[in-house]
Design a protein around this motif. Structure first.
Motif, PDB file in Angstrom:
ATOM      1  N   UNK A 147     -23.844  84.324  -7.018  1.00 35.39           N
ATOM      2  CA  UNK A 147     -23.808  83.712  -5.692  1.00 35.39           C
ATOM      3  C   UNK A 147     -24.455  82.335  -5.686  1.00 35.39           C
ATOM      4  N   UNK A 148     -25.592  82.192  -6.383  1.00 30.64           N
ATOM      5  CA  UNK A 148     -26.269  80.892  -6.423  1.00 30.64           C
ATOM      6  C   UNK A 148     -27.213  80.827  -7.608  1.00 30.64           C
ATOM      7  N   UNK A 149     -27.616  79.599  -7.936  1.00 35.69           N
ATOM      8  CA  UNK A 149     -28.554  79.324  -9.018  1.00 35.69           C
ATOM      9  C   UNK A 149     -29.704  78.512  -8.442  1.00 35.69           C
ATOM     10  N   UNK A 150     -30.936  78.927  -8.742  1.00 40.22           N
ATOM     11  CA  UNK A 150     -32.113  78.173  -8.321  1.00 40.22           C
ATOM     12  C   UNK A 150     -32.815  77.635  -9.558  1.00 40.22           C
ATOM     13  N   UNK A 151     -32.965  76.321  -9.623  1.00 38.15           N
ATOM     14  CA  UNK A 151     -33.594  75.649 -10.756  1.00 38.15           C
ATOM     15  C   UNK A 151     -34.946  75.114 -10.303  1.00 38.15           C
ATOM     16  N   UNK A 152     -36.013  75.474 -11.018  1.00 32.66           N
ATOM     17  CA  UNK A 152     -37.348  75.001 -10.659  1.00 32.66           C
ATOM     18  C   UNK A 152     -37.910  74.133 -11.772  1.00 32.66           C
ATOM     19  N   UNK A 153     -38.741  73.173 -11.379  1.00 35.01           N
ATOM     20  CA  UNK A 153     -39.368  72.274 -12.338  1.00 35.01           C
ATOM     21  C   UNK A 153     -40.595  71.645 -11.702  1.00 35.01           C
ATOM     22  N   UNK A 154     -41.522  71.125 -12.510  1.00 37.32           N
ATOM     23  CA  UNK A 154     -42.711  70.501 -11.937  1.00 37.32           C
ATOM     24  C   UNK A 154     -42.375  69.183 -11.250  1.00 37.32           C
ATOM     25  N   UNK A 155     -43.143  68.868 -10.219  1.00 37.01           N
ATOM     26  CA  UNK A 155     -42.950  67.581  -9.558  1.00 37.01           C
ATOM     27  C   UNK A 155     -42.832  67.707  -8.060  1.00 37.01           C
ATOM     28  N   UNK A 156     -42.436  66.610  -7.453  1.00 32.39           N
ATOM     29  CA  UNK A 156     -42.237  66.547  -6.003  1.00 32.39           C
ATOM     30  C   UNK A 156     -40.740  66.643  -5.751  1.00 32.39           C
ATOM     31  N   UNK A 157     -40.344  67.752  -5.143  1.00 30.24           N
ATOM     32  CA  UNK A 157     -38.929  68.069  -4.960  1.00 30.24           C
ATOM     33  C   UNK A 157     -38.590  68.079  -3.476  1.00 30.24           C
ATOM     34  N   UNK A 158     -37.466  67.495  -3.132  1.00 30.10           N
ATOM     35  CA  UNK A 158     -36.946  67.542  -1.765  1.00 30.10           C
ATOM     36  C   UNK A 158     -35.998  68.735  -1.693  1.00 30.10           C
ATOM     37  N   UNK A 180     -26.025  67.090 -10.289  1.00 27.00           N
ATOM     38  CA  UNK A 180     -25.607  67.181 -11.691  1.00 27.00           C
ATOM     39  C   UNK A 180     -25.316  68.621 -12.108  1.00 27.00           C
ATOM     40  N   UNK A 181     -26.131  69.569 -11.646  1.00 22.20           N
ATOM     41  CA  UNK A 181     -25.928  70.966 -12.032  1.00 22.20           C
ATOM     42  C   UNK A 181     -24.715  71.554 -11.297  1.00 22.20           C
ATOM     43  N   UNK A 182     -24.554  71.221 -10.035  1.00 21.87           N
ATOM     44  CA  UNK A 182     -23.376  71.680  -9.283  1.00 21.87           C
ATOM     45  C   UNK A 182     -22.093  71.194  -9.955  1.00 21.87           C
ATOM     46  N   UNK A 183     -22.107  69.967 -10.422  1.00 24.14           N
ATOM     47  CA  UNK A 183     -20.943  69.384 -11.085  1.00 24.14           C
ATOM     48  C   UNK A 183     -20.501  70.226 -12.273  1.00 24.14           C
ATOM     49  N   UNK A 184     -21.480  70.817 -12.962  1.00 31.32           N
ATOM     50  CA  UNK A 184     -21.179  71.592 -14.169  1.00 31.32           C
ATOM     51  C   UNK A 184     -20.861  73.055 -13.876  1.00 31.32           C
ATOM     52  N   UNK A 188     -23.167  77.246  -5.718  1.00 33.96           N
ATOM     53  CA  UNK A 188     -24.307  76.799  -4.923  1.00 33.96           C
ATOM     54  C   UNK A 188     -25.555  76.694  -5.802  1.00 33.96           C
ATOM     55  N   UNK A 189     -26.269  75.580  -5.709  1.00 33.11           N
ATOM     56  CA  UNK A 189     -27.465  75.330  -6.511  1.00 33.11           C
ATOM     57  C   UNK A 189     -28.611  74.927  -5.600  1.00 33.11           C
ATOM     58  N   UNK A 190     -29.775  75.504  -5.868  1.00 29.57           N
ATOM     59  CA  UNK A 190     -31.006  75.141  -5.178  1.00 29.57           C
ATOM     60  C   UNK A 190     -31.947  74.529  -6.211  1.00 29.57           C
TER      61      UNK A 190
END
Length: 412
Positions: A147-158, A180-184, A188-190
């Motif tokens: 249904x969806x993919x959630x990608x997490x990483x360090x930093x300030x994310x909107x 970029x991830x949706x393109x691939x 749905x990507x968060x």
């Protein structure tokens, strides 16, 4: 006088019903209403729609044929097959992925030990795609089932737009990672900060399952913050994630001293890797703090003092957080905790000195050894949390993904 948006209220109530069933397992409609203070009529309407949509399943307790009198008791449970999601954590030295079902149980997991920081966006997005697809294959399902993919990483994310405003993973600011991830992947990507992801992981699966209000401090090379209030992640303006490394600890006429200047892993190492090949290799492999601990215990006084100073600064910062939020629990996670007492003794001592007497008994500090799986599973929980509050078939307009609707970060 303003009135509440009916669809928003339905979404909120849907979320609370689904989350209550997730937290407590098979549960009756009456118990759901008692726990979240909804009327029997509202609970029946929501659960009826959720059953029709296939998100929850009724289970009958009791058997009339066995001689029990009265009607069998109907218990409600999540349908694990209602949706699958992927959670991912991007760290400087590795990528971690999990696939979970609708109730958050792990179907497959994968860790790729790769040095990814400072790679171009296109390369990192390719690596994320490869990891997602491989993990989905290992789970025995197809990408069409996700249904969806959630990608997490360090930093300030909107959060809403998936824009990475600043991160140690990327050379540039304002990186459109979601796009970029949706393109691939075409689904749905968060994109979420790893601090918010691990905060969700602790709330759903870890040290805060019984607590809807707490603060989490992630202590790594990036010093980040997650705040859970009323069972929801707190975000700033424009749904920005929170950072702790920029907290000002002191100032002189020339510059302000920030927490990251004293307490980040880079500050503790302070250039030691330049002339130390073993340290350099340990950092490259993601075990820099383990090597620092070994060096301290072998008698390196410079690193011992640096670790102690980092702990002292963190203790003051955490005391400030308790003074601001008065949380019942503060959870500490992150690779720097590998330093153990060389960091934590000074942290606890400075916290005790800095905390006001009136707040001494307010917050419990919990040390959590969270592995990559929990960070990635927390990202999956972010995705599931959004699905729980999203409209489905009979409970509102169906939520479908539109690749042309990236701007503004909304799925229509």
């Amino acid at each position: 006088m303003k009135t509440a948006d009916p669809e928003l209220m339905r979404a909120i109530n849907r979320f609370h019903v689904l989350d209550t069933i997730r937290r407590y397992g098979a549960i009756s409609r009456v118990e759901i209403g008692d726990r979240i203070q909804l009327s029997p009529t509202t609970v029946s309407a929501i659960t009826g729609s959720l059953i029709e949509d296939g998100l929850i399943l009724p289970k009958h307790e009791g058997d009339l044929r066995g001689g029990n009198r009265g009607r069998p008791r109907v218990m409600l449970a999540l349908n694990p097959k209602a949706a699958r999601v992927v959670g991912a954590k991007i760290a400087a030295t590795r990528l971690a992925f999990v696939v979970t079902d609708f109730q958050g149980d792990v179907l497959a997991e994968l860790v790729l030990p790769l040095r990814v920081d400072r790679l171009p966006l296109s390369v990192i997005a390719d690596l994320v795609e490869d990891g997602v697809r491989r993990c989905v294959l290992d789970a025995g399902i197809a990408m069409a089932d996700v249904k969806s993919v959630a990608v997490s990483l360090p930093g300030i994310i909107e959060h809403g737009t998936g824009l990475v405003r600043a991160s140690s993973i990327f050379r540039d600011a304002d990186v459109p990672l979601k796009e970029a991830v949706v393109e691939r992947l075409g689904i749905d990507v968060i994109v979420e900060s790893d601090a918010n992801a691990i905060t969700m992981g602790e709330h759903w699966f870890g040290q805060a399952r019984d607590c809807d209000d707490f603060v989490l401090v992630a202590i790594e090379d990036n010093l980040t913050l997650g705040v859970m209030h009323g069972g929801q992640i707190f975000r700033g303006a424009r749904e920005l994630s929170l950072t702790l490394g920029d907290m000002v600890m002191g100032a002189d006429p020339d510059h302000a001293v920030k927490l990251a200047d004293v307490a980040s892993e880079k500050a503790i190492i302070n250039g030691e890797e330049i002339n130390n090949p073993r340290m350099r290799d340990a950092i490259r492999l993601g075990s820099g703090m383990s090597h620092v601990r070994d060096m301290i215990e072998a008698g390196d006084n410079k690193l011992r003092v640096a670790a102690s100073n980092a702990g002292a600064a963190l203790g003051i910062a955490i005391a400030n957080l308790v003074a601001l939020f008065a949380p019942p629990r503060v959870i500490l996670v992150g690779s720097t905790l590998t330093l153990g007492p060389h960091l934590l003794d000074a942290l606890q001592s400075s916290f005790a000195k800095a905390i006001p007497q009136s707040l001494r008994e307010v917050a419990q500090i919990v040390i959590e050894n969270a592995d990559d799986r929990l960070w990635a599973r927390g990202a999956a929980a972010v995705a599931l949390g959004e699905l729980y509050g999203s409209p489905w078939g009979t409970t509102g307009p169906a939520r479908t993904f539109n690749a042309d609707a990236l701007e503004g970060g909304k799925s229509l």
